[in-house]
Design a protein around this motif. Structure first.
Motif, mmCIF file in Angstrom:
data_model
loop_
_atom_site.group_PDB
_atom_site.id
_atom_site.type_symbol
_atom_site.label_atom_id
_atom_site.label_comp_id
_atom_site.label_asym_id
_atom_site.label_seq_id
_atom_site.Cartn_x
_atom_site.Cartn_y
_atom_site.Cartn_z
ATOM 1 N N ASN A 99 24.877 69.506 96.549
ATOM 2 C CA ASN A 99 24.928 68.091 96.171
ATOM 3 C C ASN A 99 26.288 67.472 96.455
ATOM 4 O O ASN A 99 26.697 66.513 95.791
ATOM 5 N N TYR A 114 18.430 56.307 90.992
ATOM 6 C CA TYR A 114 19.210 56.344 92.229
ATOM 7 C C TYR A 114 18.722 57.467 93.132
ATOM 8 O O TYR A 114 18.487 58.592 92.694
ATOM 9 N N LEU A 141 27.789 65.240 93.062
ATOM 10 C CA LEU A 141 26.827 64.781 92.064
ATOM 11 C C LEU A 141 26.877 65.658 90.824
ATOM 12 O O LEU A 141 26.919 66.883 90.895
ATOM 13 N N LEU A 167 27.721 53.711 98.318
ATOM 14 C CA LEU A 167 26.523 54.114 97.581
ATOM 15 C C LEU A 167 25.495 52.988 97.476
ATOM 16 O O LEU A 167 24.369 53.215 97.020
ATOM 17 N N LEU A 216 25.616 56.410 87.963
ATOM 18 C CA LEU A 216 24.483 55.997 88.791
ATOM 19 C C LEU A 216 23.326 55.489 87.943
ATOM 20 O O LEU A 216 23.119 55.966 86.813
ATOM 21 N N TYR A 266 19.848 59.820 95.301
ATOM 22 C CA TYR A 266 21.037 60.513 95.803
ATOM 23 C C TYR A 266 20.724 61.391 97.009
ATOM 24 O O TYR A 266 21.520 61.488 97.941
ATOM 25 N N GLN A 267 19.559 62.016 97.009
ATOM 26 C CA GLN A 267 19.206 62.872 98.147
ATOM 27 C C GLN A 267 19.041 62.058 99.425
ATOM 28 O O GLN A 267 19.340 62.541 100.525
ATOM 29 N N ILE A 286 28.756 60.600 89.707
ATOM 30 C CA ILE A 286 29.336 61.206 90.897
ATOM 31 C C ILE A 286 30.857 61.229 90.756
ATOM 32 O O ILE A 286 31.478 60.210 90.419
ATOM 33 N N TYR A 339 22.364 52.350 102.120
ATOM 34 C CA TYR A 339 23.669 52.987 102.023
ATOM 35 C C TYR A 339 24.579 52.447 103.113
ATOM 36 O O TYR A 339 24.160 52.224 104.243
ATOM 37 N N PHE A 367 20.794 59.355 100.023
ATOM 38 C CA PHE A 367 22.184 59.074 100.384
ATOM 39 C C PHE A 367 22.757 60.230 101.201
ATOM 40 O O PHE A 367 23.406 60.028 102.231
#
Length: 338
Positions: free
Chosen positions: A76, A53, A95, A126, A49, A55-56, A100, A158, A58
């Motif tokens: 995660n 990024y 994650l 993603l 990533l 991620y949270q 990932i 996303y 996402f």
């Protein structure tokens, strides 16, 4: 030995044999389940990533349904049920710092998907195929949206696991609340999807919906119009499934726009949202979205409500990034609204 003693002995012997066969059967069932589990198609890949990024966000996008029917989030990790090669499939994202681990398990070992295809699917979901760096480089000093872009640097849109999922969600969500749309989507998955051996429900493919399914869709909560729209959509996709493998760009945009607009019940907003969520198309105009209008009013500090026509004119100046600007407007007041 008395006759009573003989009966007791025979009963005890029968009970012992019964318990023996029950235990033997349980062991055989467990062995069969383990063998079936080992026969599942199991693919894994690692996705690296960017440092910024989100991620949270996402995870937030996939956590809208709190009943965890087709998406389950713990810490995660995301587990998502999809239909792959016509089979119920569990897709998992875990994650680990800036990477990932993505794994895919389908119950049918005959299903064919390569690690390269899994990597492409994961990167697409993603949002990693979106050149957001070019957009940020151009607008981070912009007098109107510069601060917004800088605060939300790294924001991506996303993607749904399939274009069909994206279009279906857009149809379901027309002119109803998010909570109502989520409930209808949940019933739709139960009615037309299949359950993976892990227990998660899998979003169906368009092949699962047929011309005589209108009443079944109505029971899920679809209006008469939306039920008819979805059935026509599924029929169109069955006859044009090759289009789903083509990336949407300015060269073939007209093809998809025409195909979708020919379906009664699919208008400009549904088309733009579907292309954004299903094909990474970042230049659709979401001026008809109430949240975009409201957040634009907030951004511009206007006292009066901004109309759809005014929003369309304002977004046009940011072509070919109109939908990405709309996503930034969505995001400025909510992590999961878009």
């Amino acid at each position: 030995m008395t006759e009573l003693d003989a009966e007791i002995l025979a009963f005890n012997l029968f009970a012992f044999m019964l318990l023996f066969f029950i235990k033997l059967n349980a062991n055989c069932s467990l062995s069969l389940k383990l063998n079936n589990h080992n026969k599942m198609l199991d693919k894994k890949t690692i996705i690296h990533l960017p440092n910024n990024y989100h991620y949270q966000d996402f995870l937030a996008y996939h956590s809208r349904d709190k009943q965890n029917v087709a998406e389950i989030i713990t810490n995660n990790q995301l587990r998502k049920g999809i239909t792959c090669c016509g089979q119920p499939t569990e897709l998992t994202f875990i994650l680990n710092k800036n990477s990932i681990l993505v794994s895919l398990q389908t119950d049918n070992p005959a299903a064919v998907i390569t690690e390269q295809q899994l990597e492409k699917l994961a990167k697409n979901m993603l949002g990693l195929y979106q050149p957001v760096e070019l957009f940020e480089d151009k607008y981070h000093n912009h007098p109107i949206i510069g601060n917004l872009i800088s605060r939300q640097q790294g924001l991506r849109v996303y993607q749904a696991a399939t274009a069909f999922e994206a279009i279906t969600w857009a149809i379901i969500g027309q002119q109803i609340s998010v909570a109502a749309a989520i409930a209808i989507r949940r019933r739709f998955i139960h009615a037309f999807g299949k359950q993976h051996s892990s227990g998660i429900w899998c979003f169906p493919s368009f092949y699962a919906i047929h011309a005589n399914d209108e009443q079944k869709l109505r029971i899920c909560g679809f209006s008469i119009g939306k039920a008819k729209t979805l059935i026509v959509l599924c029929n169109m996709l069955k006859n044009n499934h090759h289009l789903l493998n083509l990336p949407v760009d300015e060269n073939n945009l007209a093809t998809w726009t025409q195909k979708l607009s020919e379906i009664k019940g699919i208008g400009p907003w549904t088309i733009s949202y579907s292309l954004l969520r299903g094909f990474n198309y970042l230049n659709g105009s979401l001026h008809g979205d109430v949240a975009v209008q409201r957040n634009l009013q907030y951004l511009l500090n206007c006292s009066e409500r901004i109309s759809a026509k005014e929003t369309e004119k304002w977004l046009a100046q940011y072509s070919p990034w109109k939908a990405l600007v709309a996503a930034h407007l969505w995001q400025q007041q909510s992590n999961a609204s878009y």
